[in-house]
Each structure stands twice: as structure tokens, then as C-alpha cells.
Design a protein around this motif. Structure first.
Motif: not given
Length: 860
Positions: A218-229
Motif C-alpha cells: 500500500a505504501a508503494s502506491g498499489m491499490t487495495t484491489e490489486a493487493i487483494a488479488q
């Protein structure tokens, strides 16, 4: 006499003289070689244990026999419990004291005393968590009998150390003295043994790393949806949980109860309040992992399963276990048997299995009535709290509370002492302080929760069950003497940290599973990411009652399998964790049992442990089969036609597939920030299997090109890269590739094994061996695709227990019984382990005595 008769400058010695000089020089050389060899042999052997004859051991009530087999494994026979554990302490110290001493320096944050300033960061991190402080508190709440056993054990260790110089105890001390270390060995304290349980709790701490990883993404700018994947839900319908059915009814877990899924627990939104605090905490984590030996791309795992007599050749249960841990020299395990001469209430122990050097009792094994095995349950027992910090105060709701502050001094070998400040909130220690100057760590950041900053800074505090004093030490002895499942459950109730999956079998034919452990209940959130510490709604409200933890006895299907997979489905009312192994190993084991041709034998169970079918490869192979290639690439892809998915060390298909897999991961997930690259394992296999059905998924796009790549594009690139890599590393002919030439294991001494001095590393490390298996397979020789193919996690031991005849049981250790380099049993089991072989786990005294090689009698 004329000077011309014998000119001294030109005269030659007579031939006889030359012969005498030659013989004399040769004799001197031979003597020097013999003396040097004898000196070297004495130097190397002076710390080897005495295993024959009698040794006086002050404090014993009666004589104790220590019988060692041809592999150096001891069985200890004593008349009283205190004599038994005193003797165990003595024997552990004989074989493994340097390992024990290293471990106590780890757990007390004192490595710098032995290894200098390079370990200050590690010591500071461990002291901040307070492992030793917690262990000292635990001592006072243990049962008095447990304290007696730990005290007797420590007395045995100290009896061995008495009047010995460090060089007489271990070769490692002699080598360290060359560096200028002026070292005196301290006496062993019972708390030294307790503290090692904190290190094992750290190694098996559940989703600590996943929680930090999600926050760093998240700190790197990745979206919540991408992290969930990248952290998908467990595939319950595809990979069966350990306990397929059941839920809590009226305060008790009922394995037969039906219930609807409970969706009341809400997920926590990923937010970043203070990136500096997060990164500092990640640095502290890495420092501790380096000395504990935590390995594996997706963390540490294990397999255990038990099959009822209805399915076995013997008509009695068979139990198997192989914990997966970081490889270490010597192995983390020490095989032993502990036997009361006459088993009674006063002396109730008759047990054999795997112990920890430095800790009394047996951790995994069997006694005369029951057997048990462990795998990591992996519950979410750690939470991180962002804390609002202002000077020496922190915010809770609208009140600024005082931080608990203490200073500790780290002594540094050949250096100046280092004083650190440790700060704690009500949740726990501020781990972010360990990244540098506490005043600059948690720099001002935008407050994503809408609270006015007010000039405060941020820190990251750790809440962890292992930092609360507990009674796990009591559980060791309760397990060792349990005679039925009722007593076993009572012992499991004491096993608070680390929470483990316990499988059970007994001589009466029963099999069972029990979840133990101290597992928190959260007021709000799911524990997957750091949460605001100033909001008390996120605090823990208690622990899941033991009676409500999942348990099953004698299931209808006749077997129980645990492999760090989901314990139970959504019908369970409590949150255990959202971060499981994704069930590839567990389902493979279940399938092998269900599809067995006839009744299952001990040898069948052992064969299952060695299975290396890579079923996670199937979706990729299916997609690959639709693509066309030419030249060497066609030959390489052709290796996968008809591949049985097994990964023996000599397999060409396994070599090619794993290179393809590694290159596919690194090219596809190039969006991942540094340090978060995909490592492989079960989670990544499941992620990619889902993406195979989505050929245009955005993850497939290679950011380094202007084109927009699809699944097939990336598969072709991975094939090309794999062929190029293996051609360079192995051979131009794909048929000559072998998985074991890439996938190698070097069991490394935890201290001197990475000294950078070739001769020293040769002395203390085991020979490099080719390894079968792989990450996320039943034969789980883990490797990290982000780093290379080398093995970083292994089945640290294997055990198969036959409840119909304990003498028919099998076991193997990774290295050997001894911790002394050059001693015969330092690494004598490694070749057997490599080849998938096992040793007889003899039980009856008569059979063990017939296989014995040494008898040592400890006398008062």
C-alpha cells in the motif's frame, strides 16, 4: 696436513652421509607430520563427548544409563524424573552446547558479545520485543514440578561445563578466540531454556510478514484491489480444510454440527499512516529472521497426518510428521529417548522423539500409549498498531499517555557498549524505533483517518501473544506423559505459543486433531494490516476459549491431514487467520490416502512424505500446450509432454519447469516493489492459476515495454528466458538438464558457516547436496524465486510412528546427533535424508540395546 687435501668449500659429502641426511630429514618430516596430525586431531577431538565408561555427576540420586545407537542417538534410563532431566541436560551439553549457548545469546539479545558490532541491530530488535524479559516473567507462573525439571536440566548442563575451558567445550569457541574474543562461558540458567521457546514462536508466528507486506505494498502506491488479488481467499471448495465440518455450539466445539457461514468480521482497509515507521519495522524483522534461520518464500510450513487402523495393514493407526524449517547445522532437532526405569506416578516418563537442545523433554514423538505431531496452525497472533507519538507520550482516544521506557546496554565484542532506548505503548513495543533515531523514524505523514496531526509523529507497535507470559513449558511434560486423548487435550490447553495443529494417535486405535493456542479476538477489523492504535475499538478483547477451538476425534473418512492449510471454513464464528498455505500439500496428501491401492503401510506413509508432485504447475502446462515453439525452445517445452509432475533431483522436466516458473513470476509481477518480489510457493501458484483464466489480466503486462502483453506473450518470454538461463547454467542439451543441479542444499552453520573464510566454512558447513522436491510440494524443499533456486527451507526431520509396533517406526534427522564438527555424527544422517531414507526408531530397551554402540553411566 695440506689445505689442498680437503678444500671445505668444494668437497662433497660421501654418499653414505647423504643417505644418512636424507633418512634423518625424512624421519624428521614424518615425525613433524605425525606430531602435527596428532596435535590437529587432539585439537579437533578434545571437545568430543565421552560416551563410554562412568562419569560422576554430582546431584544425582542414583546411576543413570545413557545408551547410544550407532548413529549417536541416546536413550536415557533413570530411576527418577529429576535424574532423567539432569542427565538430559548433561547429554545435550555434551553434543550441542555451542548451539545452546548461541541460542541463549539470540533470545536474550546478546549476540554482539560473541560476534561484535554486526549483531547490534539484531540484539536491539530482540531486546525491544523483550523475549528474555517475558521468559523471566513466565518462570514465576509455571507449575512447581515444571520448574523442578528445568532446574534439574540446568544442573546437568552446568555439571558438564564445570572446569572446562571454552575450547574444551566446542571447536567454535577456539575459532572465535582467534578473532580476539576473550570469552567465558556462563552457567546455564533454567530461564535460558524457557527463552528458546520465544525463538520458535517467532519462527512460527503466523501472518506477521503478510501483514507488513500488505502495508508496504500500500505504501508503494498499489491499490487495495490489486493487493487483494495477491492475497486471495482460501479455496475451501477445492482444497479441503483440516476440519471439514462443525462449529461452536453452546460454548463447545461440535465437529458434527451444521452452521451457516459467519460473515460478521469486517476486513480492514489498507492505509498508510507513516511509511518510515513501516520500513523501519521491516528492517527490524529482517535482522531477526537472519539469526533465527527463518526460510521459505511463503514462510515456514509442515506436514502431519494420521491414518486410522481401518485403512492400515496393521489395523492400528500410523502417524507421520515432517516440520519444515530453515536448514541449520546442526539440525534444530535432537533425537532422544527419556525413560523412567519403572514408570510410576513419581517417575511417569517413557517417551522418545525429537527434542530441542537446550530444552528438557521431547517436543514431538510418542510414549507407550500415544503419538503426536505438530504443524504450524499459523493463526493471526500478531497485530501492528500505528501509534500517534508526541515526545514520550502516545495518544489513546483523546488522552496522551506516558510511554513505558527503559534503557538497555548491549555489550559488544571488541567494541564499545551500545545503549538503546526501548519504548512501549499499551499494545506493545515500538518496533519502528529500531530503524534508526527514534526522533526521526516516524516522520510527519498525512493522517489518512481524518484526525488532525497536531505535530505528532508515528510509530508502529507490535501486539503479539508470545510477549504475554504463558505456560507452554508446562505443556511439554504434560504431552510427554499423556496416556489418552483426554489427557492429551489437557496438555494441549497449556500449549499457548506458538499455536500448532496437533495430530494424535493411540494404541487403542483412536486418532484425533486439536487446535491449541492463545488466539486473539479483535474488537474491530481482521488483523490483516496495521490499524490505528489510538482507536480502542481495534484492541483485543480476549482469546478464543480452548473449549471452542476446532477438534475432531475418529472422523468417518478415517484420516486427518494438516499442512498449514485452512483449519475450518466460514461457518466457524471466530477469526483464526486469513493467511493460510493454500492447500496444495494438504490436498495432495488427502488424495494419496484416498486413492491408495489397498491398505496403507509404514513404508507407504514414508513414500508419501517423499512425494514431489507439483500440481500447481497444471494450469500453466495446459496454457503452454496451446502455444508453438521452434528449435531448442521446442525441445525444452517437449520435456513437459507426459511429465508426471514429480520433481526428483535428476529430472530434466522439473529443471525446465521451475526455471520457466521463476522467470514467469519475475517478469509478470514487475510492478512489485523491491523486496516484495514474488517468491513462489502455494500462494503464488494459486494466484497464477486464477490468472490463467484471464489472459488479458493487467498483471500480464510487462511495464518495461511499450506493448501491452497478454498471458501467452509472457509464457513465450518465460520459455525463452528459461532456455537461455539453463543453457548458460547447465547444458546446451535440454535433455541433460537436472533439477538438482539448480536446486541445491548447503546446510550452513548458523554462525561460522557464513564467515566468508573458505577454510572455516569448509570446517563447519555440510557438503552441498542436490535436492529433490520444491516449494509448496509435500516434499517441501523450499526456494525463493526472487533469490534463486537454492534450498532455504526443508523437512527438518521426518517421523512415521506405527501404533501397532513402536519398533517398526521410522525417523531421520537433517544432519546428525552431534554439534561437533568432524565428529562422526555431525552430518551422518544428511546423505540418508537426501536420498529419502529413514532409520529405525527403536523403542523397546532390548532392541535398542542390540543396536547400541556405546554405554555411558552417570553416577552420583
Amino acid at each position: 696436513m695440506s689445505s689442498e687435501a680437503s678444500p671445505p668449500s668444494t668437497a662433497r659429502p660421501r654418499p653414505g652421509r647423504w643417505r644418512r641426511i636424507g633418512r634423518w630429514s625424512l624421519a624428521v618430516l614424518c615425525v613433524l607430520v605425525v606430531v602435527l596430525s596428532m596435535t590437529t586431531a587432539w585439537f579437533l577431538r578434545r571437545s568430543f563427548p565421552q560416551v563410554h565408561g562412568d562419569i560422576k555427576l554430582p546431584g544425582l540420586e542414583a546411576s543413570v544409563d545413557v545408551v547410544r545407537d550407532i548413529w549417536g542417538v541416546p536413550q536415557i534410563y533413570a530411576d527418577s524424573s529429576t535424574d532423567l532431566f539432569m542427565a538430559q541436560g548433561y547429554v545435550h551439553a555434551q553434543d550441542r552446547f555451542f548451539e545452546m549457548d548461541f541460542r541463549r545469546h539470540v533470545t536474550s539479545g546478546r549476540l554482539s558479545e560473541m560476534f561484535g558490532e554486526s549483531q547490534v541491530e539484531t540484539d536491539a530488535s530482540i531486546r525491544t520485543m523483550g523475549w528474555r524479559v517475558t521468559a523471566e516473567k513466565e518462570w514465576n507462573i509455571l507449575d512447581a514440578t515444571t520448574r523442578d525439571y528445568f532446574t534439574a536440566y540446568a544442573a546437568g548442563v552446568n555439571a558438564y561445563l564445570a572446569d572446562k575451558s571454552p575450547g574444551e567445550v566446542s571447536l567454535e569457541y577456539a575459532m572465535l578466540s582467534v578473532t580476539g574474543l576473550d570469552y567465558e562461558i556462563e552457567e546455564w540458567d533454567p530461564v535460558d531454556s524457557l527463552a528458546w521457546l520465544k525463538a520458535m514462536a517467532w519462527d512460527l508466528r503466523g501472518n506477521y510478514g503478510d501483514e507488513l507486506s500488505r502495508a508496504s505494498l500500500a505504501a508503494s502506491g498499489m491499490t487495495t484491489e490489486a493487493i487483494a488479488q495477491l492475497y486471495p481467499d482460501y479455496p475451501t471448495d477445492w482444497h479441503t480444510p483440516i476440519v471439514p465440518e462443525g462449529t461452536v455450539v453452546d460454548g463447545v466445539f461440535d465437529a458434527d454440527a451444521d452452521a451457516e457461514p459467519d460473515k460478521s468480521i469486517s476486513a480492514t482497509e489498507t492505509s498508510v499512516l507513516a511509511e518510515d515507521a513501516l520500513l523501519a519495522t521491516l528492517d527490524a524483522t529482517s535482522a531477526v529472521n537472519a539469526v533465527i534461520g527463518a526460510g521459505g518464500a511463503d514462510g515456514i510450513g509442515s506436514n502431519s497426518w494420521v491414518v486410522s487402523g481401518d485403512l492400515t495393514e496393521t489395523g492400528k493407526p500410523i502417524l507421520a510428521n515432517d516440520p519444515h524449517l530453515g536448514p541449520a547445522m546442526p539440525s534444530v532437532w535432537y533425537q532422544a529417548g527419556l525413560h523412567c526405569t519403572d514408570v510410576s506416578t513419581e517417575c511417569p516418563f517413557d517417551v522418545a522423539g525429537f527434542s530441542f537442545a537446550g530444552v528438557p523433554g521431547v517436543m514431538i514423538g510418542h510414549n507407550g500409549q500415544i503419538a503426536w505431531g505438530f504443524t504450524n496452525l499459523g493463526p493471526d497472533v500478531t497485530d501492528f498498531y500505528y501509534e500517534r507519538i508526541d515526545g514520550d507520550k502516545y495518544l489513546v482516544e483523546d488522552e496522551w499517555l506516558d510511554l513505558a521506557i527503559r534503557e538497555e546496554t548491549i555489550e559488544v565484542a571488541n567494541g564499545d557498549p551500545v545503549t538503546i532506548t526501548i519504548r512501549e505503548t499499551q499494545h506493545g513495543p515500538l518496533m519502528s524505533d529500531r530503524g534508526g533515531d527514534p526522533a526521526a523514524l516516524a516522520a510527519d505523514a498525512s493522517d489518512n483517518l481524518g484526525i488532525v496531526n497536531g505535530g505528532s509523529k508515528y510509530g508502529l507497535a507490535l501486539r503479539w501473544t508470545a510477549l504475554d507470559p504463558g505456560r507452554t513449558a508446562d505443556a511439554i511434560f504434560a504431552l510427554n506423559k499423556a496416556s489418552n486423548f483426554t489427557e492429551f487435550k489437557a496438555a494441549a490447553a497449556l500449549f499457548e505459543v506458538p499455536a500448532q495443529n496437533l495430530v494424535y494417535a493411540d494404541v487403542d486405535g483412536n486418532i484425533a486433531y486439536q487446535s491449541p493456542g492463545r488466539i486473539p479476538i479483535r474488537g474491530k477489523g481482521d488483523g490483516t494490516v496495521p490499524v490505528p492504535g489510538w482507536d480502542p475499538d481495534y484492541d483485543w478483547t480476549g482469546y478464543i476459549p480452548f473449549e471452542e477451538l476446532p477438534v475432531v476425534e475418529n472422523p468417518d473418512e478415517g484420516f486427518i491431514v494438516t499442512a498449514n492449510n485452512e483449519v475450518i471454513g466460514d461457518q466457524y464464528p471466530y477469526l483464526l487467520t486469513n493467511d493460510w498455505a493454500y492447500g496444495y500439500r494438504s490436498q495432495r496428501i488427502r488424495d494419496m490416502i484416498s486413492e491408495a491401492d489397498g491398505k496403507i503401510s509404514v513404508d507407504d506413509m514414508h513414500a508419501m512424505q517423499l512425494d514431489s508432485a507439483n500440481e500447481g504447475a497444471e494450469p500453466i502446462l495446459d496454457a503452454l500446450s496451446a502455444l508453438s515453439f521452434t528449435g531448442v525452445e521446442k525441445t525444452a517445452v517437449g520435456l513437459l509432454d507426459g511429465w508426471d509432475l514429480q520433481q526428483p533431483a535428476d529430472s530434466a522436466p522439473a529443471a525446465f519447469y521451475n526455471s520457466l516458473w521463476r522467470n514467469l513470476l519475475l517478469k509478470t509481477f514487475d510492478e512489485m516493489p523491491e523486496g516484495r518480489e514474488p517468491g513462489g510457493g502455494e500462494r503464488w501458484a494459486y494466484i497464477v492459476s486464477g490468472m490463467m483464466n484471464e489472459p488479458d489480466d493487467p498483471w500480464w503486462d510487462d511495464l518495461s515495454t511499450s506493448a501491452v502483453e497478454t498471458r501467452d506473450d509472457m509464457l513465450k518470454v518465460a520459455v525463452t528466458d528459461a532456455v537461455a538461463e539453463l543453457t548458460e547454467l547447465l547444458d546446451k542439451d535440454p535433455n541433460a538438464w537436472e533439477w538438482g543441479d539448480l536446486h541445491t542444499l548447503t546446510v550452513t552453520h548458523q554462525t561460522l558457516g557464513t564467515s566468508g573464510i573458505g577454510f572455516v566454512e569448509w570446517m563447519f558447513n555440510a557438503d552441498t547436496v542436490a535436492a529433490p522436491g520444491g516449494d509448496g510440494l509435500v516434499n517441501a524443499t523450499g526456494w525463493n524465486a526472487a533469490v534463486g533456486y537454492e534450498v532455504d527451507a526443508v523437512p527438518s526431520m521426518r517421523m512415521v510412528v506405527d501404533m501397532s509396533d513402536f519398533d517398526n517406526s521410522l525417523w531421520i534427522n537433517l544432519t546428525g546427533a552431534s554439534g561437533h564438527a568432524f565428529q562422526a555424527h555431525y552430518a551422518d544422517q544428511l546423505p540418508l535424508w537426501r536420498d529419502g531414507k529413514m532409520l529405525p526408531m527403536l523403542w523397546t530397551k532390548e532392541k535398542f540395546a542390540s543396536d547400541s554402540a556405546a554405554l555411558l553411566r552417570l553416577v552420583p
